[in-house]
Write a protein that holds these residues in place. Sequence first.
Motif, short mmCIF file in Angstrom:
data_model
loop_
_atom_site.label_atom_id
_atom_site.label_comp_id
_atom_site.label_asym_id
_atom_site.label_seq_id
_atom_site.Cartn_x
_atom_site.Cartn_y
_atom_site.Cartn_z
N ALA A 1 -2.18 -8.89 4.40
CA ALA A 1 -3.55 -8.59 3.97
C ALA A 1 -3.60 -8.31 2.47
CB ALA A 1 -4.09 -7.40 4.75
N ASN A 2 -2.62 -7.59 1.96
CA ASN A 2 -2.56 -7.28 0.54
C ASN A 2 -2.42 -8.56 -0.30
OD1 ASN A 2 -2.34 -5.38 -1.71
ND2 ASN A 2 -0.19 -6.03 -1.79
N LEU A 3 -1.54 -9.46 0.15
CA LEU A 3 -1.33 -10.72 -0.57
C LEU A 3 -2.56 -11.63 -0.45
CD1 LEU A 3 2.35 -11.34 0.55
CD2 LEU A 3 1.59 -10.95 -1.82
N LEU A 4 -3.20 -11.61 0.71
CA LEU A 4 -4.40 -12.42 0.89
C LEU A 4 -5.52 -11.91 0.00
CD1 LEU A 4 -6.00 -14.65 2.34
CD2 LEU A 4 -6.56 -12.96 4.11
N GLU A 5 -5.68 -10.59 -0.09
CA GLU A 5 -6.72 -10.07 -0.96
C GLU A 5 -6.49 -10.49 -2.41
OE1 GLU A 5 -9.33 -6.10 -1.84
OE2 GLU A 5 -7.16 -5.83 -1.68
N LYS A 6 -5.24 -10.43 -2.84
CA LYS A 6 -4.90 -10.86 -4.21
C LYS A 6 -5.29 -12.33 -4.41
CE LYS A 6 -0.95 -11.01 -7.41
NZ LYS A 6 -0.80 -12.47 -7.61
N ARG A 7 -5.00 -13.15 -3.41
CA ARG A 7 -5.32 -14.58 -3.49
C ARG A 7 -6.83 -14.79 -3.54
NH1 ARG A 7 -5.73 -19.26 -4.38
NH2 ARG A 7 -4.53 -21.01 -3.52
N LEU B 1 -11.17 -7.13 4.33
CA LEU B 1 -9.93 -7.38 5.04
C LEU B 1 -9.51 -6.08 5.71
CD1 LEU B 1 -9.71 -8.85 1.98
CD2 LEU B 1 -7.80 -9.91 3.15
N THR B 2 -9.09 -6.16 6.96
CA THR B 2 -8.60 -4.98 7.65
C THR B 2 -7.21 -5.25 8.19
OG1 THR B 2 -9.32 -5.40 9.93
CG2 THR B 2 -10.98 -4.54 8.40
N ALA B 3 -6.37 -4.23 8.16
CA ALA B 3 -5.01 -4.33 8.69
C ALA B 3 -4.80 -3.14 9.63
CB ALA B 3 -3.98 -4.32 7.56
#
Length: 198
Positions: A42-48, A101-103
Amino acid sequence: MSSNIVWHKHTVDKDTRANKLKQKPSVIWLTGLSGSGKSTIANLLEKRLFEAQHATYLLDGDNVRHGLCGDLGFDDKARVENIRRISEVSKLFVDAGLIVLTAFISPFKADRDFCRSLLNEGEFIEVFVDTPLEVCEQRDPKGLYKKARSGDIKHFTGIDSDYEAPASPEVHLQYQDEPAEDTAERLYQALKTKGFVS
């Protein structure tokens, strides 16, 4: 629900905010076992998404337990309330025009379905981070599985509390050995292909 209350409509609404942000507001809900890689992905997707000029916000399971859900435990009743609160917050962020985004482990189908029910069609995107239990136990980044196996933690998902895997998530993301960056990119491309993000 409280009585004697009426929803107050604002002039600046969700569509207005979304149009200004040039994006389709939604909730990208990552679910999976503890140690499956949800937070990392989720963290990497948010950055993307951020790099692609999207306005986002990431809600992470541990982080919300520091404030919004700091009064809750981890038995089944508390888990349901935890996800109910997160669902309502997610709805507000979607109303703000954001991609949320939720994790969260979010082990129960009914709770994930509750969040879906709060949103319009196409605004809830369930992502199943499908990592086998044995792999999650090997990773055990916080030492929680070890504590659960020894009996120090009760009601631990996958050990003595059930996890109801999604039957038909919008994205089924298998994640075991590849670099997390590659998995996050696979997810981003899947979201683009399905038209959830631009």
